[in-house]
Motif scaffolding. Sequence first.
Motif, short mmCIF file in Angstrom:
data_model
loop_
_atom_site.label_atom_id
_atom_site.label_comp_id
_atom_site.label_asym_id
_atom_site.label_seq_id
_atom_site.Cartn_x
_atom_site.Cartn_y
_atom_site.Cartn_z
N GLU A 322 -0.62 0.10 -7.52
CA GLU A 322 0.29 -0.17 -6.41
C GLU A 322 -0.01 -1.55 -5.84
O GLU A 322 -1.16 -1.91 -5.59
CB GLU A 322 0.12 0.89 -5.32
N LYS A 323 1.04 -2.31 -5.61
CA LYS A 323 0.90 -3.67 -5.10
C LYS A 323 0.99 -3.68 -3.59
O LYS A 323 1.91 -3.10 -3.00
CB LYS A 323 2.00 -4.57 -5.70
N ASP A 324 0.05 -4.35 -2.95
CA ASP A 324 0.06 -4.51 -1.50
C ASP A 324 1.04 -5.62 -1.14
O ASP A 324 0.85 -6.78 -1.54
CB ASP A 324 -1.34 -4.87 -1.01
N PRO A 325 2.12 -5.31 -0.39
CA PRO A 325 3.12 -6.35 -0.09
C PRO A 325 2.59 -7.47 0.79
O PRO A 325 3.15 -8.56 0.82
CB PRO A 325 4.24 -5.56 0.63
N ASN A 326 1.52 -7.20 1.52
CA ASN A 326 0.96 -8.21 2.43
C ASN A 326 0.06 -9.21 1.71
O ASN A 326 0.12 -10.41 1.95
CB ASN A 326 0.19 -7.53 3.56
N THR A 327 -0.78 -8.70 0.83
CA THR A 327 -1.76 -9.56 0.15
C THR A 327 -1.38 -9.88 -1.29
O THR A 327 -1.89 -10.85 -1.85
CB THR A 327 -3.14 -8.90 0.16
N SER A 329 -2.22 -8.14 -3.77
CA SER A 329 -3.23 -7.55 -4.65
C SER A 329 -2.83 -6.14 -5.04
O SER A 329 -1.94 -5.53 -4.43
CB SER A 329 -4.59 -7.53 -3.96
N TYR A 330 -3.47 -5.62 -6.08
CA TYR A 330 -3.15 -4.29 -6.59
C TYR A 330 -4.32 -3.35 -6.33
O TYR A 330 -5.50 -3.75 -6.36
CB TYR A 330 -2.88 -4.34 -8.09
N SER A 331 -3.96 -2.09 -6.09
CA SER A 331 -4.98 -1.04 -6.00
C SER A 331 -4.61 0.03 -7.02
O SER A 331 -3.43 0.29 -7.27
CB SER A 331 -5.02 -0.45 -4.60
N ARG A 333 -5.05 4.00 -8.34
CA ARG A 333 -5.44 5.35 -7.93
C ARG A 333 -4.95 6.35 -8.95
O ARG A 333 -4.07 6.03 -9.77
CB ARG A 333 -4.89 5.68 -6.55
#
Length: 335
Positions: A322-327, A329-331, A333
């Motif tokens: 999942e991509k963080d729209p703010n940064t 970056s991806y996480s 899970r």
Amino acid sequence: MESNSVNNEEGFDLDAIPASEPEGDVVYELGCGATILTPPHDRPLTEEGPANANANDNENDNDNGTHDPIASSEECKQKGNECFKQGAYLDAIDFYTDAIEACPGIKGEDLLNLQARHEEQEREKANQRYQRDSDRRLTNRNFKRNNQTNNDNDNDNDNDGNDGNDNGNDNGNNDHEQSKSKDEDDTLAPKEFTPPSHPYGKYMAIYNSNKAASLIHLGRFSEAMTSCNIAVLADPTYPKAYIRRMTCHEQTEEIDLALRDAKKALELSLKNRDIQMHVKRLEKKEAERMEKLKEETMGKLKDLGNSILGNFGMSLDNFKAEKDPNTGSYSVRMG
């Protein structure tokens, strides 16, 4: 040597030269109009015309009675042009080769050998830079480790009586080492190859570029590329040599190199619309190639990950990125 080029998209532009007698040599080119070459007053000559020569012997003499060193080359080139127009590309290649061999100055094979020798030296310097950087990293790690050890010892022996006695020598040694490192850096710095100046470079570039055009028509792209390489070395300011080498690279699926040559040609001929179109077309093609390469790479990485996770009864499909729209970056899970 000054030049004034008249461009044309296809074939020979035999009407490109004005009706009045031009000042200088007229060089007709394949697919690129004609060029008026205005030689300097000190144009290099290889031999003087004999004073008692008859009219036939002086057919290649200039008005001042001196022999024209490239007259034979120009004659062969004109014959090659005629063969090219008739589609006799093998004969054209032979005549252009004769023109190249008759042209005074350093030969194309020698230019390529000089370039190959320079590249070999650059590879050796790159290996030396890598070894130097590795040694410096090791030295720095050892230096920091020794400093930490010395600091620990100083804390245990505050009154050893040796504080600052060797600072002068240490500073002198450091200055010497820094100077030595700078000299080494200058020696190993990468350098671009600069070919020696050719007294008839513009002519050599045209002869080799015309030969490349004939080879391209026969699908002999590797040989054509060699001729283009010589043309570029003989005259690095000749844009059509880069365009023909671009064609060779594109035909051999080297799109990144084709784009590089197209951009270089555009630098030399900014207002040429054909070259502008080549750059736009190749930029799009290169972007598509990179996207395809990225997809193939990700597919291979996914296969590798699945082969490892398969030992545990899992696959990458069990995970979700999942991509963080703010940064940005991806996480990752579990899905």
